[in-house]
Design an enzyme around this catalytic site. Structure first.
Site, mmCIF file in Angstrom:
data_model
loop_
_atom_site.group_PDB
_atom_site.id
_atom_site.type_symbol
_atom_site.label_atom_id
_atom_site.label_comp_id
_atom_site.label_asym_id
_atom_site.label_seq_id
_atom_site.Cartn_x
_atom_site.Cartn_y
_atom_site.Cartn_z
ATOM 1 N N GLU A 192 6.448 -10.186 17.702
ATOM 2 C CA GLU A 192 5.155 -10.319 18.366
ATOM 3 C C GLU A 192 4.907 -9.246 19.414
ATOM 4 O OE1 GLU A 192 4.444 -15.073 18.390
ATOM 5 O OE2 GLU A 192 5.883 -14.301 19.804
ATOM 6 N N ARG A 208 0.346 -14.461 16.991
ATOM 7 C CA ARG A 208 1.376 -13.544 17.488
ATOM 8 C C ARG A 208 1.438 -13.542 19.010
ATOM 9 N NH1 ARG A 208 1.963 -7.975 13.985
ATOM 10 N NH2 ARG A 208 4.142 -8.308 13.575
ATOM 11 N N CYS A 209 1.631 -14.717 19.528
ATOM 12 C CA CYS A 209 1.395 -14.883 20.949
ATOM 13 C C CYS A 209 2.605 -15.277 21.741
ATOM 14 C CB CYS A 209 0.414 -16.006 21.112
ATOM 15 S SG CYS A 209 1.174 -17.451 20.411
ATOM 16 N N GLN A 219 4.704 -22.581 8.344
ATOM 17 C CA GLN A 219 5.680 -21.753 9.047
ATOM 18 C C GLN A 219 6.869 -22.586 9.522
ATOM 19 O OE1 GLN A 219 2.152 -19.128 11.104
ATOM 20 N NE2 GLN A 219 4.124 -18.990 12.119
HETATM 21 N N1 MCN Z 1 14.297 -7.711 13.239
HETATM 22 C C1 MCN Z 1 15.299 -6.778 13.239
HETATM 23 N N2 MCN Z 1 15.962 -6.497 14.410
HETATM 24 C C2 MCN Z 1 15.641 -7.117 15.569
HETATM 25 C C3 MCN Z 1 14.586 -8.067 15.584
HETATM 26 C C4 MCN Z 1 13.943 -8.349 14.379
HETATM 27 O O1 MCN Z 1 15.576 -6.195 12.201
HETATM 28 N N3 MCN Z 1 16.298 -6.850 16.699
HETATM 29 C C5 MCN Z 1 13.614 -8.076 11.989
HETATM 30 C C6 MCN Z 1 13.927 -9.513 11.605
HETATM 31 O O2 MCN Z 1 15.141 -9.675 10.980
HETATM 32 C C7 MCN Z 1 12.724 -9.901 10.792
HETATM 33 C C8 MCN Z 1 11.600 -9.187 11.529
HETATM 34 O O3 MCN Z 1 12.214 -8.072 12.184
HETATM 35 O O4 MCN Z 1 12.846 -9.484 9.470
HETATM 36 C C9 MCN Z 1 10.897 -10.083 12.592
HETATM 37 O O5 MCN Z 1 11.903 -10.755 13.274
HETATM 38 P P1 MCN Z 1 11.707 -11.684 14.572
HETATM 39 O O6 MCN Z 1 11.349 -10.858 15.721
HETATM 40 O O7 MCN Z 1 12.920 -12.521 14.662
HETATM 41 O O8 MCN Z 1 10.452 -12.596 14.246
HETATM 42 P P2 MCN Z 1 10.322 -13.783 13.180
HETATM 43 O O9 MCN Z 1 10.996 -13.400 11.939
HETATM 44 O O10 MCN Z 1 10.659 -15.062 13.814
HETATM 45 O O11 MCN Z 1 8.787 -13.704 12.855
HETATM 46 C C10 MCN Z 1 7.826 -14.306 13.698
HETATM 47 C C11 MCN Z 1 6.850 -13.318 14.269
HETATM 48 C C12 MCN Z 1 5.647 -14.044 14.709
HETATM 49 S S1 MCN Z 1 5.843 -15.298 15.810
HETATM 50 C C13 MCN Z 1 4.413 -13.758 14.186
HETATM 51 S S2 MCN Z 1 3.081 -14.589 14.794
HETATM 52 C C14 MCN Z 1 4.287 -12.761 13.162
HETATM 53 C C15 MCN Z 1 5.372 -11.769 13.150
HETATM 54 O O12 MCN Z 1 6.573 -12.314 13.287
HETATM 55 N N4 MCN Z 1 3.703 -13.046 11.988
HETATM 56 C C16 MCN Z 1 3.847 -12.164 10.936
HETATM 57 N N5 MCN Z 1 5.285 -10.759 12.257
HETATM 58 C C17 MCN Z 1 4.626 -10.969 11.081
HETATM 59 N N6 MCN Z 1 4.726 -10.084 10.065
HETATM 60 C C18 MCN Z 1 4.138 -10.363 8.881
HETATM 61 N N7 MCN Z 1 4.260 -9.479 7.879
HETATM 62 N N8 MCN Z 1 3.441 -11.519 8.673
HETATM 63 C C19 MCN Z 1 3.273 -12.417 9.663
HETATM 64 O O13 MCN Z 1 2.619 -13.540 9.446
HETATM 65 CU CU1 CUN Z 2 2.302 -17.945 18.516
HETATM 66 S S1 CUN Z 2 1.936 -16.876 16.752
HETATM 67 MO MO1 CUN Z 2 3.804 -16.590 15.999
HETATM 68 O O1 CUN Z 2 4.474 -17.441 17.342
HETATM 69 O O2 CUN Z 2 3.820 -17.652 14.722
#
Ligand code: MCN
Ligand code: CUN
Length: 782
Positions: free
Chosen positions: A736, A366-367, A220
């Site tokens: 998360e 997802r914490c 990741q």
């Molecule tokens: N998004 C959006 N509008 C927002 C916020 C987010 O459209 N206001 C969209 C983003 O562009 C992205 C998705 O939603 O495509 C998730 O965005 P974001 O909240 O920024 O999170 P990350 O991309 O950094 O993903 C990490 C988060 C974490 S920490 C875990 S744990 C987790 C999760 O995402 N693991 C996942 N969701 C998951 N989903 C899938 N399918 N697989 C995982 O392993």
């Molecule tokens: Cu702590 S689980 Mo997500 O933050 O990769």
């Protein structure tokens, strides 16, 4: 401004680009990678939770035809690789030398021509173990006379790992002294596992001619992992290339560096051939990245119906090595978000960690770094307070919320919440639910002898680390990056330092560029995961991609737009100030028909430039956010309990989320539904536990229960939009939220059905067995 249908900027629910290949089975995962001359590696794991290693005899294994090498801790020790640092500054055994400290710990590795031969050879390795008493709970581990688990560490005389505090202790004590009521709750957040579809694995390819190490791995955070590999193995960093291809989910499981990666790389270096290691499901469940395992005690001070103070003590079971992926400055992660959505003037948090004979964790699943446990604590505690006060749980929350006009709000433990409107999200959830009606129905049902419960959780999360000055992992500041290259024909490639595991970055990040530059989203290819080919970034976890890399993508687009403006002025023969922008084109103020498109400008950037301007339309932006983002929402769950069996059924789940501005609403909803399903699994059935000898129970999907489509309830989603004031797009993270926020809502609903009979808590997983006991004790069993 909404973009055109053809451009599909933010706010459009376009289908995910990556699904074309995923749905057709054309993804490219680590196990799909096959290199010429590739060998296969399997790991021998300890059957004991705690035992001294007297000797290891690998001669029989070594003699099996097809076996190329057997690697032991001793062999690694000769290269100073028997131990590695963890993300939190502890040490972890790569392959055990002195002792094994949890069941499933890596003891030796076999490298062979096929994975089957390697697996067969594991059974031929003779390890002489001398069992030592196992310690399986932090209470046991900190008690007088407990066996010392980490006798490898100089100066370590007990199993205590850390003590950490936040908030103002004196002010909190005063609040409690002046309180007219104190409500307490003891609860345990059990050990659970992210269980992504794809387990961990790697293909390490160290080229003996060039010395270049290419490591395809389930990561990741490929850039951070490259730096750690360089620091640990002493390889020059430019000679290491980490490639994280398609990942079959991560959910935090793929943040840490595991022994398998290190041994495979060492094996490839020693043998001069590529080595593949693919973890099996049991290996994944018993040895990698567990989550939670927190014993929590919370006390809430109340004056009338106002919350005036909060005290929380927690004891965390760290397993045998302290391996949390946590920000350096905050030893216990971000647990101090525990004041949640409430305006509590004084708070104090104390946390202790203990070593036990269990697998090391990570703050995973997802914490957002222990925000999950904090959110659970406060939302359970608030409901308990409502019962003690005899106030409706929704009403008590409403009276104590941080008010919309209080933002930016500084919490008693030191966070500055960027924005929020909690009453609005709660009101919407209650309206969707028909709360008043439901409460009446609940009372009627009770009169008929039926047990209906309504549970709420009004969570606030903290996601999107940095700022870099406050958040770092192993010293690496938590900024992120975006590099945009617009080609002459107006098509673009965006390269990022983050790494999707299934979140849909290839779609949403293309939409950000579409929004900011007006290039249709189909014309933007998003690349991630290859450290030779993308700018440095800290990776994807803690929902930081949108808050940090998303901001970087917006910023680089805006920088390129400024350059485009100069070129447009040249093309239209007007001064820059006389130009106006709308997604996709510049036009002359007052005469909109005199315009030039972003595609024409891109072509001119390589063919027809104004004097003195550099060619090209490319650039990179590193974004260090000024603050975290604080998404929030209200989850409401309705359950009914069977008085004959203790089984409980979810009747409804209403989820109102506010993650600021949404880039792709469909993807956001997908994230929330996934999280609500995970939250349900954690609340209802997921549990990794251990017997007295430290045998792991939950090492396979017969024992570790994941919810399937059969058990998972239906979800009703809604939203409010409170933009983040400091994010260039107003967006907050959402990845998360539902896993963090929803477990308390499910448990609150079950407890609510029994609260009139005095039940205050049932620990997760809330099995029908536990509910049955509560029914018997409350005199409600039938
Ligand atoms: N998004 C959006 N509008 C927002 C916020 C987010 O459209 N206001 C969209 C983003 O562009 C992205 C998705 O939603 O495509 C998730 O965005 P974001 O909240 O920024 O999170 P990350 O991309 O950094 O993903 C990490 C988060 C974490 S920490 C875990 S744990 C987790 C999760 O995402 N693991 C996942 N969701 C998951 N989903 C899938 N399918 N697989 C995982 O392993
Ligand atoms: Cu702590 S689980 Mo997500 O933050 O990769």
């Amino acid at each position: 401004m909404a973009t055109e249908h053809e451009i599909r900027g933010m706010g459009h629910s376009v289908p995910r680009k990556e699904d074309e290949r995923f749905i057709r089975g054309k993804g490219n995962y680590v196990d799909d990678i096959v290199l010429p001359g590739m060998l296969h590696m399997e790991l021998l794991r300890s059957p004991f939770a705690h035992a001294r290693i007297r000797s290891i005899d690998a001669s029989r294994a070594q003699a099996l035809p097809g076996v190329v090498a057997v690697i032991t801790g001793e062999a690694l020790a000769a290269h100073k690789l028997a131990w590695m640092p963890t993300l939190s500054g502890d040490t972890q055994a790569v392959l055990a030398t002195d002792k094994v400290r949890f069941q499933g710990q890596e003891v030796a590795a076999v490298v062979a021509e096929t994975a089957y031969i390697a697996k067969d050879a594991l059974e031929l390795i003779d390890v002489d173990y001398e069992p030592v008493q196992a310690v399986t709970s932090p209470q046991q581990s900190l008690a007088e006379g407990a066996p010392l688990i980490r006798d490898d560490k100089e100066g370590q005389t007990s199993n205590h790992v850390y003590h950490w505090e936040a908030g103002d202790k004196d002010a909190t004590e005063r609040a409690f002294a002046e309180a007219d009521r104190v409500v307490a709750l003891d609860t345990f957040y059990p050990r659970c596992h992210p269980s992504p579809l794809e387990c961990c694995g790697c293909v390490a390819d160290v080229n003996p001619a060039t010395g270049k190490a290419t490591i395809y791995m389930t990561s990741q955070a490929p850039h951070a992992h490259r730096t750690l590999f360089a620091l640990v193995a002493g390889l020059p960093e430019h000679q290491i290339r980490i490639v994280s291809p398609d990942l079959g989910g991560g959910f935090g499981n793929k943040v840490p560096i595991y022994p398998g990666y290190v041994v495979a790389t060492a094996a490839s270096l020693l043998l001069g051939r590529p080595v593949k290691w693919i973890e099996d499901r049991s290996g994944n469940l018993i040895s990698t990245g567990f989550a939670r395992d927190f014993h929590m005690h919370g006390e809430l001070a109340l004056k009338g119906d106002r919350m005036t103070g909060l005290k929380v003590k927690l004891l965390s079971d760290q397993g045998a090595f302290f391996a949390d992926a946590q920000p350096t400055k905050f030893r216990a992660g971000l647990f101090h978000i525990v004041t949640g959505s409430y305006d509590i003037p004084a708070a104090h948090v104390e946390t202790d960690g203990a070593y036990t004979n269990k697998a090391p964790g990570g703050v995973a699943y997802r914490c957002s770094f222990r925000v999950t446990e904090a959110s659970y604590m406060i939302e359970r505690l608030v409901q308990t307070a409502a019962y003690e006060l005899g106030v409706d749980p929704a009403e008590l929350r409403l009276r104590n919320f941080i008010k919309p006009e209080q933002f930016p709000y500084e919490s008693a433990t030191g966070f500055v919440y960027d924005s929020g409107d909690y009453p609005k999200a709660l009101a919407l959830a209650l309206e969707r639910l028909g709360y008043e009606e439901l409460r009446k129905e609940q009372a009627e049902a009770r009169a008929e002898g039926r047990l209906v419960g309504i549970g709420l959780a009004c969570f606030t999360e903290v996601v999107g680390a940095g700022p870099g000055k406050e958040y770092a992992i192993a010293g690496l500041r938590m900024f992120d990056s975006a590099e945009l290259r617009v080609h002459p024909t107006g098509k673009a490639i965006l390269k990022l330092g983050v790494k999707s595991q299934g979140q849909g970055h290839e779609t949403t990040f293309a939409q950000i560029i579409a929004q900011e530059l007006g290039i249709p989203y189909e014309d933007v290819e998003v690349q991630e995961g290859d450290t030779d080919n993308t700018p440095y970034g800290l990776g994807t976890y803690a929902s930081r991609s949108t808050p940090v890399a998303g901001a970087a993508a917006a910023m680089i687009s805006r920088e390129l737009r400024e350059k485009a403006r100069k070129i447009a002025g040249h093309l239209l023969e007007v001064a820059e100030e006389d130009l106006e922008w709308e997604p996709g084109r510049f036009f002359v103020k007052g005469s909109p028909q005199r315009s030039t498109t972003i595609q024409e400008i891109a072509f001119a950037a390589y063919t027809n430039l104004p004097e003195g301007l550099q060619a090209g339309l490319e650039g990179v932006h590193y974004y260090d956010p000024p603050n975290m983002t604080f998404p929030f929402g209200t989850y409401a769950v309705v359950v009914e309990i069977d008085r004959g069996t203790g089984a409980w059924k979810v009747r409804r789940v209403v989820a109102v989320d506010d993650c600021g501005v949404r880039i792709n609403p469909m993807i956001v909803e997908g994230q929330i539904m996934g999280g609500l399903a995970e939250g349900f699994g954690i609340a209802a059935m997921e549990l990794i536990t251990f017997d007295e000898e430290g045998n792991c129970i939950g090492s396979n999907f017969m024992d570790y229960l994941l919810p399937t489509a059969w058990e998972t309830p239906a979800f009703e989603l809604d939203e409010t939009v409170t933009p983040s004031p400091h994010h260039p797009l107003g967006a907050k993270g959402v990845g998360e939220s539902a896993t963090v926020g929803s477990p308390a809502a499910y448990v609150n609903a079950v407890v609510d059905a029994l609260a009139h009979a005095g039940v205050r808590n049932i620990d997760m997983p809330v099995t029908s067995d536990k509910v049955w006991h509560a029914l018997v004790e409350a005199g409600l069993a039938q």
